[in-house]
Enzyme design. Structure first.
Site, PDB file in Angstrom:
ATOM      1  CE  LYS A  58      13.738   5.223  37.862  1.00 61.18           C
ATOM      2  NZ  LYS A  58      14.200   5.849  36.439  1.00 61.18           N
ATOM      3  CD  GLN A  92      15.074   4.329  33.003  1.00 58.00           C
ATOM      4  OE1 GLN A  92      14.144   4.352  33.979  1.00 58.00           O
ATOM      5  NE2 GLN A  92      16.230   4.847  33.265  1.00 58.00           N
ATOM      6  CG  ASP A 152      11.838  11.193  35.225  1.00 53.25           C
ATOM      7  OD1 ASP A 152      12.396  10.958  36.403  1.00 53.25           O
ATOM      8  OD2 ASP A 152      11.889  10.537  34.278  1.00 53.25           O
TER       9      ASP A 152
END
Ligand code: NAP
Length: 288
Positions: free
Chosen positions: A53, A97, A120
């Protein structure tokens, strides 16, 4: 093989080029889009994901910060750090994460991220916005699947789409996005008694299960569009042992389907790409 391949790597490159143009324009106006990525603990797969990422951000001209914390990080410290990032004007997207160590409540963490930076799309607010058809951040994997479907030119209006899987991060938002695009949607899951009964009627199947060979050739209507979200490994003792594979029996289904995504090279690259899209979008909202 009769099916046309839907190439997620190529589509990703095209979308990332557009992200880079938008990021450069924002940077020229004094707002470089910024993403904060937080990793707690030493999960090796998570370490690879966050590295990818951050690398993707750099390639597209986004600013990123990667913060790594020991698995023993107290939940309160993580929440305090998220509050600080919520107030940091250089950061437009925050990603923690998953999975987190057991002592940290993931929902509490997600809800601490400001909705305006929830790139997200996992918060209850973002999920509600999707449900209500309001603007907001869409979860990256289903959002990427929609782009893959769009790239084929198939008009979803009136088509029957079957989603296999009902997780909050993939299956459910996928079903809502398909519904928004005017498909007739069926959601199947582990308690669905005869999966093939539904998939054989489907013009579009999205498989998001986490079990290889869930969808086989005899379960597919000829010409259907197949999106394979699954990420599995071929078990020991079988041909291709250890290789990455999806939920779909690619060799068989590609003989029947009209379009199909490969694994790897289908949904996988699109997930990170849509994270970049959401982050740039977030920065554009601030700079507007
Ligand atoms: P998940 O939370 O484990 O959900 C799996 C879903 O599949 C559940 O809804 C489950 O039903 C359903 N299911 C399990 N066995 C089934 C069966 N035999 N028939 C029909 N449905 C069944 O997984 P997820 O997070 O949604 O991820 C799904 C897969 O996509 C995994 O392989 C994951 O690694 C992959 N993935 C890939 C990406 C990417 O970027 N490529 C991103 C995210 C996820 P119940 O709800 O009834 O348990």
């Amino acid at each position: 093989m009769t099916a046309q391949l839907i190439n997620g790597t190529v589509l990703s490159q095209q979308i990332r080029a557009d992200v880079a143009r938008r990021a450069a324009a924002l940077t020229a106006r004094g707002t470089q889009p910024g993403l904060a990525v937080i990793l707690v603990g030493e999960d090796p797969a998570s370490a690879v994901y966050v590295r990818n990422k951050v690398k993707a951000c750099a390639e597209a001209g986004l600013h990123s910060v990667l913060e790594k914390y020991d698995a023993s990080l107290p939940e309160a410290d993580l929440l305090a750090r998220l509050q600080a990032l919520n107030n940091d004007p250089a950061i437009h997207g925050i990603l923690v994460q998953m999975p987190l160590p057991k002592h940290i409540n993931p929902q509490r963490v997600i809800e601490t991220i400001a909705t305006a930076k929830d790139v997200d799309g996992y918060s209850v607010q973002s999920a509600g916005e999707l449900m209500a058809g309001l603007p907001g951040f869409r979860p990256c994997t289903p959002y990427g699947c929609m782009k893959l479907i769009e790239s084929t030119g198939l008009d979803l209006r009136g088509k029957h789409a079957v989603v296999i899987g009902r997780s909050n991060t993939v299956g459910k938002p996928m079903a809502l996005l398909l519904l928004q695009a005017n498909a007739t949607v069926t959601i199947c899951h582990s308690a669905t008694p005869d999966l093939g009964l539904f998939t054989r009627q489907a013009d579009v199947v999205v498989a998001a299960v986490g079990r290889r060979n869930t969808l086989t050739a005899e379960m597919v209507k000829p010409g259907a569009l197949i999106i394979d979200v699954g990420m599995n490994r071929v078990p020991a003792g079988e041909p291709g042992e250890g290789k990455l594979c999806g939920d779909v029996d690619f060799a068989g289904v590609s003989q029947v389907a009209g379009w199909i995504t490969p694994v790897p090279g289908g949904v996988g690259p699109m997930t990170i790409t849509m994270l970049l899209v959401n982050t740039v979008e977030s920065a554009e909202r601030v700079a507007r």
